[in-house]
Design a protein around this motif. Structure first.
Motif, PDB file in Angstrom:
ATOM      1  N   LEU A   1       3.157  10.857  -2.589  1.00 15.74           N
ATOM      2  CA  LEU A   1       2.889  10.290  -3.902  1.00 15.74           C
ATOM      3  C   LEU A   1       2.396   8.861  -3.728  1.00 15.74           C
ATOM      4  O   LEU A   1       3.052   8.061  -3.044  1.00 15.74           O
ATOM      5  CB  LEU A   1       4.151  10.294  -4.758  1.00 15.74           C
ATOM      6  N   ALA A   2       1.266   8.540  -4.321  1.00 18.32           N
ATOM      7  CA  ALA A   2       0.785   7.158  -4.349  1.00 18.32           C
ATOM      8  C   ALA A   2       1.354   6.541  -5.618  1.00 18.32           C
ATOM      9  O   ALA A   2       0.947   6.894  -6.726  1.00 18.32           O
ATOM     10  CB  ALA A   2      -0.732   7.109  -4.337  1.00 18.32           C
ATOM     11  N   VAL A   3       2.339   5.669  -5.440  1.00 17.82           N
ATOM     12  CA  VAL A   3       3.078   5.071  -6.557  1.00 17.82           C
ATOM     13  C   VAL A   3       2.971   3.551  -6.487  1.00 17.82           C
ATOM     14  O   VAL A   3       2.556   2.992  -5.474  1.00 17.82           O
ATOM     15  CB  VAL A   3       4.560   5.501  -6.525  1.00 17.82           C
ATOM     16  N   TRP A   4       3.381   2.902  -7.552  1.00 19.62           N
ATOM     17  CA  TRP A   4       3.316   1.450  -7.637  1.00 19.62           C
ATOM     18  C   TRP A   4       4.700   0.839  -7.483  1.00 19.62           C
ATOM     19  O   TRP A   4       5.661   1.304  -8.092  1.00 19.62           O
ATOM     20  CB  TRP A   4       2.685   1.027  -8.955  1.00 19.62           C
ATOM     21  N   ALA A   5       4.771  -0.192  -6.664  1.00 21.12           N
ATOM     22  CA  ALA A   5       6.017  -0.909  -6.409  1.00 21.12           C
ATOM     23  C   ALA A   5       5.891  -2.345  -6.910  1.00 21.12           C
ATOM     24  O   ALA A   5       4.904  -3.021  -6.615  1.00 21.12           O
ATOM     25  CB  ALA A   5       6.316  -0.914  -4.910  1.00 21.12           C
ATOM     26  N   SER A   6       6.882  -2.776  -7.661  1.00 25.46           N
ATOM     27  CA  SER A   6       6.961  -4.166  -8.081  1.00 25.46           C
ATOM     28  C   SER A   6       7.541  -4.972  -6.926  1.00 25.46           C
ATOM     29  O   SER A   6       8.558  -4.590  -6.341  1.00 25.46           O
ATOM     30  CB  SER A   6       7.871  -4.287  -9.309  1.00 25.46           C
ATOM     31  N   VAL A   7       6.869  -6.049  -6.574  1.00 25.53           N
ATOM     32  CA  VAL A   7       7.303  -6.898  -5.463  1.00 25.53           C
ATOM     33  C   VAL A   7       7.269  -8.354  -5.904  1.00 25.53           C
ATOM     34  O   VAL A   7       6.648  -8.713  -6.905  1.00 25.53           O
ATOM     35  CB  VAL A   7       6.399  -6.696  -4.210  1.00 25.53           C
ATOM     36  N   THR A   8       7.902  -9.205  -5.123  1.00 26.76           N
ATOM     37  CA  THR A   8       7.867 -10.636  -5.404  1.00 26.76           C
ATOM     38  C   THR A   8       6.461 -11.165  -5.096  1.00 26.76           C
ATOM     39  O   THR A   8       5.726 -10.564  -4.298  1.00 26.76           O
ATOM     40  CB  THR A   8       8.880 -11.401  -4.535  1.00 26.76           C
TER      41      THR A   8
END
Length: 188
Positions: free
Chosen positions: A91-98
């Motif tokens: 799955l190509a998903v989005w991650a919230s990062v600093t």
């Protein structure tokens, strides 16, 4: 031996020569799923995949990076092994990062640094079967050479699925929930 080899639906799903008798659809096995943007991306304008970037005011979205207000996101790969087989759903998903992690990843992707250190992140797409109404805590790690970073859930049902795998029926449920009904076409 692949334990799913005994399941006639799995056999049809992986046989590119098998044709669904009702509609003529064919399959060639497990296919990946991708999310175009983080679920919180508010802009109605669909991103034209032929363009390298969509910009609305100061907000930007590309195939790998997203900036929305003060938030930063990286597109990453999340794997779900399929029980009884050697395959996995990617799955190509989005991650919230600093912001620090975001810019370290850009430095890595552009070759300015040789390594992208792992860090905490949050999954920003709702995944069918996992009921994530709030972001899921994850760790984001450097991917294989030339690949997006990898995302690993820290705890809960998604972490368990990443460690133990999902069933073929759960795979079919995920496909159905993301708009591709496969199950009906695998009946003989």
């Amino acid at each position: 031996m692949n334990l799913l080899a005994l399941d006639s639906r799995w056999q049809r799903f992986n046989d590119e020569n098998w044709v669904c008798p009702c509609c003529g659809q064919t399959f060639s096995g497990v296919f990946d799923i991708g999310f175009d943007h983080p679920d919180c991306w508010p802009h109605d304008s669909p991103r034209d995949l032929r363009q390298s970037e969509l910009q609305v005011g100061d907000d930007k979205l590309s195939g790998d990076l997203c900036r929305f207000q003060e938030h930063r996101f990286l597109c990453s790969l999340l794997s779900l092994p399929i029980k009884g087989s050697d395959e996995a759903l990617e799955l190509a998903v989005w991650a919230s990062v600093t912001p620090d992690t975001f810019y370290r990843y850009i430095d890595f992707a552009t070759g300015e640094t040789l390594e992208f250190a792992s860090s905490l992140a949050s999954l920003m797409n709702d995944l069918p079967l996992f009921g994530n109404v709030a972001p899921i805590g994850c760790e984001i790690r450097q991917g294989e050479e030339g690949q997006r970073p990898r995302l690993f859930a820290i705890e809960g049902p998604l972490a368990q699925a990443q460690a133990e795998g999902i069933s073929f029926d759960q795979l079919l449920d995920i496909y159905a929930a993301t708009g591709t009904e496969v199950r009906a076409h695998l009946m003989g």
